[in-house]
Enzyme design. Sequence first.
Site, PDB file in Angstrom:
ATOM      1  NE  ARG A  54       7.399  -5.593   7.555  1.00 28.35           N
ATOM      2  CZ  ARG A  54       6.517  -6.582   7.754  1.00 28.35           C
ATOM      3  NH1 ARG A  54       6.092  -6.848   8.948  1.00 28.35           N
ATOM      4  NH2 ARG A  54       6.071  -7.297   6.749  1.00 28.35           N
ATOM      5  CB  THR A  55       7.541  -0.307   3.266  1.00 24.64           C
ATOM      6  OG1 THR A  55       8.440  -1.389   3.522  1.00 24.64           O
ATOM      7  CG2 THR A  55       8.295   0.825   2.599  1.00 24.64           C
ATOM      8  CE  LYS A  84      -9.822   5.761 -15.877  1.00 25.39           C
ATOM      9  NZ  LYS A  84     -10.190   7.139 -15.504  1.00 25.39           N
ATOM     10  NE  ARG A 105       7.293  -2.055  -1.304  1.00 25.49           N
ATOM     11  CZ  ARG A 105       7.431  -2.764  -0.174  1.00 25.49           C
ATOM     12  NH1 ARG A 105       6.535  -3.660   0.151  1.00 25.49           N
ATOM     13  NH2 ARG A 105       8.469  -2.575   0.613  1.00 25.49           N
ATOM     14  CG  HIS A 133      13.020  -1.850   0.298  1.00 24.33           C
ATOM     15  ND1 HIS A 133      12.591  -0.575   0.661  1.00 24.33           N
ATOM     16  CD2 HIS A 133      12.204  -2.714   0.941  1.00 24.33           C
ATOM     17  CE1 HIS A 133      11.575  -0.693   1.490  1.00 24.33           C
ATOM     18  NE2 HIS A 133      11.318  -1.971   1.670  1.00 24.33           N
TER      19      HIS A 133
HETATM   20  C1  NCD Z   1      10.927  -6.395   2.247  1.00 29.42           C
HETATM   21  C2  NCD Z   1      10.545  -5.998   0.830  1.00 29.42           C
HETATM   22  O1  NCD Z   1       9.405  -5.662   0.547  1.00 29.42           O
HETATM   23  O2  NCD Z   1      11.447  -6.027   0.015  1.00 29.42           O
HETATM   24  N1  NCD Z   1       9.961  -6.086   3.200  1.00 29.42           N
HETATM   25  C3  NCD Z   1       9.908  -4.826   3.731  1.00 29.42           C
HETATM   26  O3  NCD Z   1       9.824  -3.844   3.032  1.00 29.42           O
HETATM   27  N2  NCD Z   1      10.028  -4.714   5.053  1.00 29.42           N
HETATM   28  C4  NCD Z   1      11.425  -7.769   2.348  1.00 29.42           C
HETATM   29  C5  NCD Z   1      10.652  -8.894   1.785  1.00 29.42           C
HETATM   30  O4  NCD Z   1       9.568  -8.736   1.216  1.00 29.42           O
HETATM   31  O5  NCD Z   1      11.131 -10.017   1.921  1.00 29.42           O
END
Ligand code: NCD
Length: 305
Positions: A54-55, A84, A105, A133
Amino acid sequence: MLRHVLSTAQFTKEELEKLFIEASKMQKSIEEKRFLNLMDGKIMATLFFEPSTRTRFSFETAMLRLGGKVVSNADMMSTSSMRKMETLYDTGKTVSQMVDVIVMRHFEPGSVAELAKGSDVPVMNAGDGIGGHPTQGLLDVYTIWKEFGKLDGLRIGFTGDIKNSRVIHSQLEILKQYDCEFVFVSAKELCLDDETRMELKEKNVSFSETENLDDVIGEVDVLSTSRLQKERFANPDDCEKFRGLMTVDKAMLAKAKEKMIVLNPLPRVDEITLDIDSDPRAKHFEQVKNGVAIRMALLKWIFEL
Ligand code: NCD
């Protein structure tokens, strides 16, 4: 000063209100399937060192909807110059010579802030280990705000792997600014970490902790659920003994208020079941939609447009 998005704690109530109103406007343009031209001439780089469905798509969709373009690496761990021994600082410096905004991320708390130190363009945190997040926290609270038209006065439950959920921590950083009451429902080992408990006490936030979802399901306006974060356990098998303890299914939801909502950031494992998908109180797929709108609003904010 670059407008990074590193943590939900950075936003004041006034900024949050503006962001939510902006997101509602963006939502209209999404529904009408329009492309805006606010990001015309701008490029976003998405650097993902941890899995995502999703993100990453959400950030990229937001940028495309605003008329910008995207370069993306979903597998930085095995294909970037990190292999590297390039530092995050240098990666930030380098990528920022080419693009206008960086989304990242990573599995290490603080890593996105580290890359941001090197970057000459704004950096957005798409999750840094158990650190935070922020954009997910914002879209979740936006979902609550949309539903109730306010945040003050709500009783909000949190359940699942509270300790390891970066999403819940980011939600809390926002919600503790409001006059909400919190109920944390989880096994003792997975409930609030000491640091967060202390912070809430210091801020005089009204909260309670319990192990039994049955006791509180009928009393909450919002129930924020989270999966067991297996990958965050020192020994991943240790999480199995908690499996199924806090599942929200149709039978559980039957005990909830008529006007309440259940949130889940997804992916789901077994903490919310398929049989609640058709219940209008279950918002997990609506959250996905809201995520694009919030990220569009954030991009606008970043560039002060
Ligand atoms: C979450 C995450 O990656 O922290 N997912 C997301 O970004 N929608 C929640 C999760 O992984 O449980």
